[in-house]
Scaffold this motif. Structure first.
Motif, short mmCIF file in Angstrom:
data_model
loop_
_atom_site.label_atom_id
_atom_site.label_comp_id
_atom_site.label_asym_id
_atom_site.label_seq_id
_atom_site.Cartn_x
_atom_site.Cartn_y
_atom_site.Cartn_z
N THR A 1 0.83 -1.06 -0.15
CA THR A 1 0.11 0.01 -0.18
C THR A 1 0.95 1.28 0.00
OG1 THR A 1 -0.09 0.09 2.34
CG2 THR A 1 -1.81 -0.96 1.33
N LEU A 2 2.19 1.02 0.20
CA LEU A 2 3.01 2.23 0.20
C LEU A 2 3.33 2.89 -1.19
CD1 LEU A 2 5.46 1.27 3.04
CD2 LEU A 2 3.75 2.95 3.07
N GLU A 3 3.56 4.01 -1.29
CA GLU A 3 3.92 4.50 -2.64
C GLU A 3 5.61 4.66 -2.51
OE1 GLU A 3 2.67 8.64 -2.99
OE2 GLU A 3 0.58 8.10 -3.38
N VAL A 4 6.03 4.13 -3.84
CA VAL A 4 7.54 4.15 -4.12
C VAL A 4 7.90 5.29 -5.10
CG1 VAL A 4 7.75 1.51 -3.77
CG2 VAL A 4 7.16 2.39 -6.07
N TYR B 1 3.92 0.36 -4.06
CA TYR B 1 4.74 -0.86 -4.25
C TYR B 1 4.19 -1.97 -5.04
CZ TYR B 1 8.10 -4.53 -2.60
OH TYR B 1 8.78 -5.50 -2.47
N ALA B 2 2.81 -2.22 -4.83
CA ALA B 2 2.39 -3.40 -5.23
C ALA B 2 2.33 -3.41 -6.75
CB ALA B 2 0.85 -3.55 -4.75
N ALA B 3 2.25 -2.23 -7.32
CA ALA B 3 2.40 -2.25 -8.87
C ALA B 3 3.54 -2.57 -9.36
CB ALA B 3 2.05 -0.75 -9.24
N LYS B 4 4.87 -2.54 -8.61
CA LYS B 4 5.93 -2.93 -9.01
C LYS B 4 6.39 -4.39 -8.81
CE LYS B 4 7.45 1.50 -9.88
NZ LYS B 4 8.04 1.75 -11.41
N LEU B 5 5.38 -5.24 -8.14
CA LEU B 5 5.88 -6.52 -7.97
C LEU B 5 5.82 -7.42 -9.12
CD1 LEU B 5 4.05 -6.83 -4.36
CD2 LEU B 5 6.38 -6.70 -4.77
N PRO B 6 6.57 -8.33 -9.36
CA PRO B 6 6.41 -9.08 -10.66
C PRO B 6 5.37 -10.29 -10.28
CG PRO B 6 8.36 -9.94 -9.27
CD PRO B 6 7.92 -8.61 -8.59
N LYS B 7 4.30 -10.11 -10.83
CA LYS B 7 3.17 -11.11 -10.44
C LYS B 7 3.36 -12.51 -10.83
CE LYS B 7 -0.57 -7.63 -10.77
NZ LYS B 7 -1.83 -7.38 -11.45
N VAL B 8 4.27 -12.75 -11.71
CA VAL B 8 4.39 -13.98 -12.14
C VAL B 8 5.19 -14.95 -11.25
CG1 VAL B 8 4.21 -13.76 -14.38
CG2 VAL B 8 6.40 -13.35 -13.43
N LEU B 9 5.96 -14.19 -10.37
CA LEU B 9 6.64 -14.65 -9.11
C LEU B 9 6.09 -14.77 -7.82
CD1 LEU B 9 10.20 -13.23 -9.76
CD2 LEU B 9 9.21 -15.41 -10.67
N ILE B 10 4.64 -14.23 -7.85
CA ILE B 10 3.84 -14.25 -6.42
C ILE B 10 2.81 -15.31 -6.58
CG2 ILE B 10 2.61 -12.72 -5.00
CD1 ILE B 10 3.82 -10.30 -6.40
N PRO B 11 2.84 -16.09 -5.54
CA PRO B 11 1.68 -17.35 -5.19
C PRO B 11 0.48 -16.33 -5.38
CG PRO B 11 3.33 -17.48 -3.62
CD PRO B 11 3.78 -16.09 -4.26
N LYS B 12 -0.66 -16.98 -6.04
CA LYS B 12 -1.94 -16.29 -6.08
C LYS B 12 -2.56 -15.74 -4.98
CE LYS B 12 -5.45 -14.96 -8.50
NZ LYS B 12 -5.47 -13.66 -9.40
N ASN B 13 -2.33 -16.63 -3.73
CA ASN B 13 -3.12 -16.10 -2.61
C ASN B 13 -2.34 -14.98 -1.97
OD1 ASN B 13 -5.01 -18.13 -2.34
ND2 ASN B 13 -4.41 -19.16 -0.64
N LEU B 14 -1.10 -14.76 -2.19
CA LEU B 14 -0.19 -13.58 -1.69
C LEU B 14 -0.62 -12.60 -2.37
CD1 LEU B 14 1.79 -12.43 0.15
CD2 LEU B 14 3.61 -13.18 -1.56
#
Length: 262
Positions: A156-159, A165-178
């Protein structure tokens, strides 16, 4: 009942607006009214008391002389023992259970994670569901309601301005539940921003938690991610708990998000 109806049903917020127009520093007055002096103790409920953050919050509160009700789906997992500690079983999905548990307390700490069901939607994140349920319960208690401190997520923090910060995370590497939990925290914060008739606070950790010691030294920020002089954004869970109980005692960020980091 709609938010609009709730606003007009409560006179306090309308009076606050009038005071602001009159030049009175009303928010400072409200915060001061709920500040706890060092020789006073609080009744604090902690949801998620067996978690890595929640357990530190329980211990920090007890060490300062507060009375704590540790809530868990599995009370036998609460390992801390103390004269000022009560351990109860609770259910964040059950309004009756929530009402019974939080009534008569000063502060409720929500430090949970998880996903309910298999819809795959952010609305199924326990963080979001619990936020909605607790706000509903606290609203009904009006002036008797405890304050709510929600342990948020770094997503929820702005980078950078306007970019989470959530928008910068590589979704392909993050488990769906996370991913659902991260988006659920964002939904929860958006929900809180619409709530002006319950005293909530959204405390946000940095990107990295550590198992380091309690130093009592850290920085307090707003909605932006804090970095140290080496570009790191981190804090120990023990120091995060210090910041959280400071907020419980001082009510410095009512209806605000704030962040904690070294």
């Amino acid at each position: 009942m709609s938010w609009l109806n709730r606003i007009f049903m409560r006179n306090s917020w309308f009076l606050v607006l009038l005071l602001r127009r009159a030049g009175v520093a009303c928010f400072a007055l409200i915060a001061a009214a709920h500040t706890v002096h060092a020789d006073e103790s609080l009744n604090i409920v902690v949801y998620g008391a067996t978690g890595k953050v929640g357990s530190h919050v329980v211990q920090e509160a007890l060490d300062r002389g507060h009375r704590v009700t540790a809530v868990s789906r599995n009370p036998q997992k609460v390992e801390i023992r103390h004269d000022n500690l009560s351990i109860v079983k609770g259910d964040l999905l059950d309004i009756s259970s929530l009402t019974e548990t939080v009534t008569g307390h000063d502060v409720v700490v929500l430090s949970v994670r998880g996903v309910i069901g298999d819809s795959g939607l952010p609305e199924s994140a326990l963080q979001f569901i619990a936020a909605e349920n607790l706000i509903d319960v606290l609203f009904r208690q009006e002036d008797r309601a405890p304050r709510l401190i929600h342990v948020g997520g770094a997503g929820t923090l702005e980078v950078e301005p306007g970019v989470l910060y959530a928008a910068k995370l590589p979704k392909v590497l993050i488990p769906k539940n996370l991913e659902i939990e991260i988006l659920g925290q964002i939904l929860a914060l958006e929900f809180y921003h619409k709530v002006d008739d319950v005293r909530w606070t959204f405390i946000t950790p940095p990107k990295n938690f550590t198992n380091g010691p309690r130093t009592g030294e850290f920085r307090i920020g707003g909605k932006q991610a804090l970095e140290d002089d080496r570009g790191k954004t981190r804090v120990s869970r023990a120091d995060f708990a210090v910041a959280l109980i400071n907020e419980a005692e001082q009510a410095a960020h009512v209806r605000q998000q704030f962040s904690v980091a070294y």
